[in-house]
Design an enzyme around this catalytic site. Sequence first.
Site, PDB file in Angstrom:
ATOM      1  CE1 TYR A   1       4.878  11.238   0.646  1.00  0.00           C
ATOM      2  CE2 TYR A   1       5.465  12.972   2.173  1.00  0.00           C
ATOM      3  CZ  TYR A   1       5.638  11.563   1.661  1.00  0.00           C
ATOM      4  OH  TYR A   1       6.849  10.896   2.229  1.00  0.00           O
TER       5      TYR A   1
ATOM      6  CG  ASP B   1       4.348   2.685   4.029  1.00  0.00           C
ATOM      7  OD1 ASP B   1       5.567   2.396   4.364  1.00  0.00           O
ATOM      8  OD2 ASP B   1       3.563   3.097   4.673  1.00  0.00           O
TER       9      ASP B   1
END
Length: 258
Positions: A111, A51
Amino acid sequence: MMKIALTYSYNGSKFKGSQTQPDKNAVEDCLNFALNRVGIFKPVVSSSRTDKGVHAISQVSCVECGEFWNERFERLKNQINKHTKPYIYIKNIQKVSDEFHPRYDAVARSYRYIIYHDEQNVFLADYVHFYKTLNIQRLNIALKLFIGKHDFTPFYKVGSGEKSTVREIFYAKAYQIYKTKDAKFSAKFKTQKPTLTIINFKANGFLRAQVRLMVANALQACKSDENLYKFISNFKEQKPLTRMPSPPNGLYLKRVFY
């Protein structure tokens, strides 16, 4: 024609996400522009979508190009980097099979989420999540709940069109960094508060906004024992403590595994 894989990092604060956009202000748009400049006109296909504001340490994308570039990958890398700098940096280029797909052939992704506890700093605002203090013990208890195979329906952005919301988390743990050289002494005797909390995740895949929603819920859970108990109970019933994801600026796509 041949297929090549590009491994690269990018500063997500400068783009409207990774996936190509109508206004051409996404990571893929910048990458496609740079490839066009060196005579490669096929669009890239990426391993993951991030995003707006989310960064990448090692993203992977594939593209088809002419055989001219075979065995000239270092030269190609340097040429592309001339057109993507300073916010995208190609780290490696390698030839892959025609059947290789960067998304569907990935077996795992990791992540990292960075939380900063010191005074707000305008020069760090795009790269960390400012959060005054937290309880690392409660945080890790909350994070441990995510490990395993679960239906993560409460922890993803609805409307992203996923066929399945089941994912398997292999690793979810936080650690803290102190300013002092002797971090163990500082942590043991609480001589000062930590500067950073780093949360690492590894899974066979992630839903859209899943990491940010997991972080947001874990941060809510670690505020108090009551919150933690409520989170544990709610997790079994698939009821999150919050549907508001943590800010994107602290999130980094760390690695894609094949």
